[in-house]
Design an enzyme around this catalytic site. Structure first.
Site, PDB file in Angstrom:
ATOM      1  N   ASN A 144     -50.665 -50.346  44.447  1.00 48.09           N
ATOM      2  CA  ASN A 144     -49.409 -49.137  45.214  1.00 48.09           C
ATOM      3  C   ASN A 144     -49.237 -49.024  46.474  1.00 48.09           C
ATOM      4  O   ASN A 144     -50.337 -49.997  47.363  1.00 48.09           O
ATOM      5  CB  ASN A 144     -51.099 -47.734  45.407  1.00 48.09           C
ATOM      6  CG  ASN A 144     -50.282 -46.573  46.007  1.00 48.09           C
ATOM      7  OD1 ASN A 144     -49.121 -46.402  45.968  1.00 48.09           O
ATOM      8  ND2 ASN A 144     -50.070 -46.112  47.246  1.00 48.09           N
ATOM      9  N   GLU A 145     -48.402 -49.195  46.657  1.00 49.88           N
ATOM     10  CA  GLU A 145     -47.615 -50.044  47.943  1.00 49.88           C
ATOM     11  C   GLU A 145     -48.046 -51.386  48.633  1.00 49.88           C
ATOM     12  O   GLU A 145     -48.127 -51.480  49.698  1.00 49.88           O
ATOM     13  CB  GLU A 145     -47.766 -48.758  48.679  1.00 49.88           C
ATOM     14  CG  GLU A 145     -46.572 -47.411  48.375  1.00 49.88           C
ATOM     15  CD  GLU A 145     -46.740 -46.191  49.994  1.00 49.88           C
ATOM     16  OE1 GLU A 145     -47.205 -46.839  50.555  1.00 49.88           O
ATOM     17  OE2 GLU A 145     -45.847 -45.669  49.539  1.00 49.88           O
ATOM     18  N   GLU A 303     -41.857 -41.511  44.856  1.00 48.00           N
ATOM     19  CA  GLU A 303     -43.202 -40.918  46.385  1.00 48.00           C
ATOM     20  C   GLU A 303     -42.047 -40.458  47.098  1.00 48.00           C
ATOM     21  O   GLU A 303     -41.341 -41.206  47.545  1.00 48.00           O
ATOM     22  CB  GLU A 303     -43.947 -41.699  45.673  1.00 48.00           C
ATOM     23  CG  GLU A 303     -45.087 -41.261  45.486  1.00 48.00           C
ATOM     24  CD  GLU A 303     -46.416 -42.780  45.768  1.00 48.00           C
ATOM     25  OE1 GLU A 303     -46.223 -42.211  47.416  1.00 48.00           O
ATOM     26  OE2 GLU A 303     -46.796 -43.216  45.123  1.00 48.00           O
TER      27      GLU A 303
HETATM   28  C1  GLA Z   1     -47.282 -42.673  50.140  1.00 51.85           C
HETATM   29  C2  GLA Z   1     -48.478 -43.386  49.451  1.00 51.85           C
HETATM   30  C3  GLA Z   1     -49.909 -42.424  48.834  1.00 51.85           C
HETATM   31  C4  GLA Z   1     -49.396 -41.318  50.211  1.00 51.85           C
HETATM   32  C5  GLA Z   1     -48.547 -40.772  50.974  1.00 51.85           C
HETATM   33  C6  GLA Z   1     -48.045 -40.195  52.138  1.00 51.85           C
HETATM   34  O1  GLA Z   1     -46.120 -43.181  49.175  1.00 51.85           O
HETATM   35  O2  GLA Z   1     -48.347 -44.145  48.176  1.00 51.85           O
HETATM   36  O3  GLA Z   1     -50.832 -42.865  48.531  1.00 51.85           O
HETATM   37  O4  GLA Z   1     -50.353 -42.115  51.391  1.00 51.85           O
HETATM   38  O5  GLA Z   1     -47.398 -42.087  51.238  1.00 51.85           O
HETATM   39  O6  GLA Z   1     -47.112 -40.050  53.117  1.00 51.85           O
END
Ligand code: GLA
Length: 666
Positions: A144-145, A303
């Site tokens: 994730n990110e 997202e």
């Molecule tokens: C990103 C992250 C999520 C969450 C959102 C909140 O999209 O991937 O896990 O933290 O930000 O803003």
């Protein structure tokens, strides 16, 4: 994956069985196609080293499959379990001050720690093998990110190995890093460390290479998971969600080649129209990256928040209808759909008030009703998924340049390449001129016009590409601080901007950075030239003509009479130089004039400010997305069928305040 994707992050592990059953029903009602599952579920999937518990996830995937929902199955490696961090304290990240962080949040990992990499590969392999052939499995969402930086000793070792691959020996590194300055000359590789906190200014080339290294190290962590998953489930696309922001040590333009579909997370940071402008920039940037990707030119909004814009310490609730309009704006710009963070709002945890398609209030809520309506809307316009966006204008956005301009010791501490790129984008957006934001300069022939705003670093090869493209007929606009330095952040001497000086037909002798409230007046160089009253801010400089013509000159002050904006013919093309931060009117006038001469005007001319027209096309089919971000009704010329209502449109359509239309054009 026909049609458009709709849904978002889903965390069933936070809820009892009854709520999960309700989720599946609510998803069906909202026509959700895609749920991203398992993003932070490592400790539930592997409660002890090598002991897996996939039973609960099997039930989730089976239920989703039965309800027609595909799964973007995540590998949970952004949040190692507590047992892992206790067993492998060396795999916790160390900050620039040398402090090792503790478990207790997420992203508590060091990408260079062998124990982390091994554990991450192992859980990815287990998931790949277990879910091979599962009917719900639509896509892999790795990690994730990606964006964690570490400064530990393991990282130092990996950094040195990376540097040995980049430089042919220490002499080359010493030269590239200008270590003769402040006596930093290295005589042994072992002396090199990540740029930890130090006494005064750090070495800018070291900092820049450390960012590049971090990007490559994280990319290696991604690609090894990707390869495991590809081997287990050939044909299932693998991606990861890119996060945008100046702190992110990831060169997404390079990463784009390694993902099967570019996916971004985007959260505007300002309310009002600025949010639409930011979202449009992010989308055009994602599309630019996607052009490098096997899955391009499509990309995916992975997202975004359904119902909030977080800014200046406050959550702004979105106005009714805005979630749908913003989703359409992303689809208009080539997104494969609209996915959100998140499906159901959590009861607790660090982000307990982050918005969701099913809010704390439950399904009897405005947001869920809008979510149902959005599902229907995306269903109706599913055919547009085939279309792509053809932009004739590009803006160059180079993440290493952005990193370099974040450094200390520069002529102004207000220099920001991302902001410069967004400014250029904003003035084009306000005039309805579509563009790609591109991270590499090797696809230029597709464009008629290119803006390089503060593209600080430039290699000889990049400068050569730009020159060849202009000489072949391209229209180039270069702003201050472009092409000043080489890839090692060393200034190209002999007059700025060294990389493009000849092409621009100018020579900049010295900089005159401005204070926050300073403005410089600008006047047309030739009387009778039609310019709005123009001024500059942030930056000014002493420009001398070396073949170019002045369009605007500085008026008053030490630069009085010197050129401020210039034009130079080169081959069949034209190269413009802008030496100050033009006010929005003057900048807009310049870019619109250049776009017109490049044959790259707006999609629909004369639209009121805040009304967008964006076209997706596939062969001889095309869809015109019309988005009214204003609080008033507007009539917009169009012909075809509005897919949102099914109504025929003969020559114009009335857009309600905050409304939208998607016209299948005739
Ligand atoms: C990103 C992250 C999520 C969450 C959102 C909140 O999209 O991937 O896990 O933290 O930000 O803003």
């Amino acid at each position: 994956m026909p049609g458009l994707l709709y849904g978002g992050d889903y965390n069933p592990e936070q809820w009892p069985a009854g709520v999960q059953a309700e989720d599946a029903e609510l998803m069906r009602r909202a026509r959700v196609t895609t749920a991203t599952v398992g993003v932070f579920a490592w400790s539930k999937l592997e409660p002890a080293p090598g002991r897996y518990d996939f039973g609960w996830l099997d039930e989730v995937l089976d239920r989703l499959a039965a309800h027609g929902v595909g799964v973007a199955l995540a590998t949970p490696t952004a949040s190692p379990p507590p047992w892992f961090s206790l067993a492998h304290p060396e795999a916790l990240p160390v900050d620039a001050g040398g402090v090792r962080l503790s478990h207790g949040s997420r992203d508590t990992y060091c990408a260079s720690a062998p124990a982390y990499r091994t554990a991450a590969r192992r859980i990815a392999t287990a998931l790949g093998e277990h879910y091979r052939g599962h009917p719900a499995l639509a896509m892999w969402h790795v990690h994730n990110e990606y964006g964690t930086t570490c400064h530990c000793d393991l990282t130092a070792e990996a950094f040195r190995a990376w540097l040995r691959g980049r430089y042919h020996g220490l002499d080359e590194l010493n030269d590239a890093w200008t270590t003769a300055f402040w006596g930093q000359h290295y005589t042994d590789w072992a002396q090199i460390r990540p740029p930890r906190r130090t006494q005064y200014l750090p070495n800018p080339a070291q900092v820049l290479d450390f960012r590049r290294f971090t990007s490559d190290e994280l990319l290696a962590a991604y690609t090894e998971q990707r390869d495991v998953l590809r081997a287990a489930t050939p044909g299932v696309p693998v991606t990861t969600n890119f996060v945008l922001g100046g702190w992110v040590p990831v060169d997404h333009a390079r990463w784009a080649r390694e993902v099967d579909l570019v996916a971004i997370d985007h959260y505007p940071s300002e309310p009002g129209m600025a949010a639409e402008e930011q979202a449009a920039f992010a989308a055009d940037l994602a599309r630019g990256w996607a052009r490098q990707s096997p899955g391009g030119p499509h990309w995916l909004l992975m997202e975004t928040a359904p119902n909030l814009i977080y800014t200046a310490g406050r959550m702004h609730t979105k106005e009714p209808g805005r979630m749908a309009r913003q989703s359409l704006a992303a689809v208009a710009r080539g997104s494969r759909g609209a996915l959100f963070f998140q499906w159901r709002a959590p009861r607790g945890g660090a982000e307990l008030f982050h918005s969701a398609l099913v809010p704390h209030a439950g399904p009897d809520s405005r947001v869920y009703r809008e979510a149902v309506a959005l599902g229907e809307t995306l269903d109706r316009i599913g055919e547009t998924a085939a279309g792509t966006v053809a932009a004739r204008v590009a803006i160059g956005y180079d993440e290493p340049s952005a990193w370099a301009l974040q450094g200390a010791g520069l002529p102004s501490d207000r220099l920001d390449h991302a902001e410069e790129a967004q400014r250029a984008h904003r003035v084009l957006w306000r005039r309805g001129i579509g563009c790609d934001v591109i991270g590499v300069l090797d696809g230029l022939p597709a464009y008629r016009m290119l803006v390089l705003p503060g593209h600080y670093l430039m290699t000889d090869a990049q400068a050569g590409e730009v020159r060849a493209w202009v000489e072949a007929g391209g229209q180039l606009v270069v702003t201050y601080l472009t092409g000043i330095a080489d890839e090692h952040a060393r200034v190209r001497t002999g007059g700025y901007p060294g990389a493009l000086r000849e092409l621009l037909g100018i020579r900049v002798e010295e900089f005159h950075p401005l204070g926050p409230d300073d403005r410089v007046a600008l006047v047309p160089a030739t009387s009778g030239d039609l310019w709005p009253a123009a001024s500059g801010g942030l930056w000014s400089e002493a420009v001398h003509l070396a073949g170019a013509h002045a369009l605007l000159r500085y008026a008053g002050g030490v630069l009085d009479g010197l050129p401020a904006v210039t034009r130079h013919a080169a081959g069949d093309g034209m190269a413009y130089y802008v030496s100050t931060r033009l006010d929005p009117e003057a900048y807009g006038h310049l870019l619109a004039t250049v776009a017109a001469s490049a044959g790259a005007g707006p999609e629909r001319s004369g639209l009121p400010s805040g009304v967008e027209a964006v076209r997706r096309q596939a062969g001889d089919r095309s869809w015109l997305f019309l988005l009214n971000h204003t609080g008033d009704e507007h009539d917009v010329p169009a012909a075809g069928v509005d897919l949102l209502t099914g109504a025929a449109v003969t020559d114009a359509i009335r857009l309600a305040a905050g409304g939208a239309a998607v016209i299948r054009e005739t």
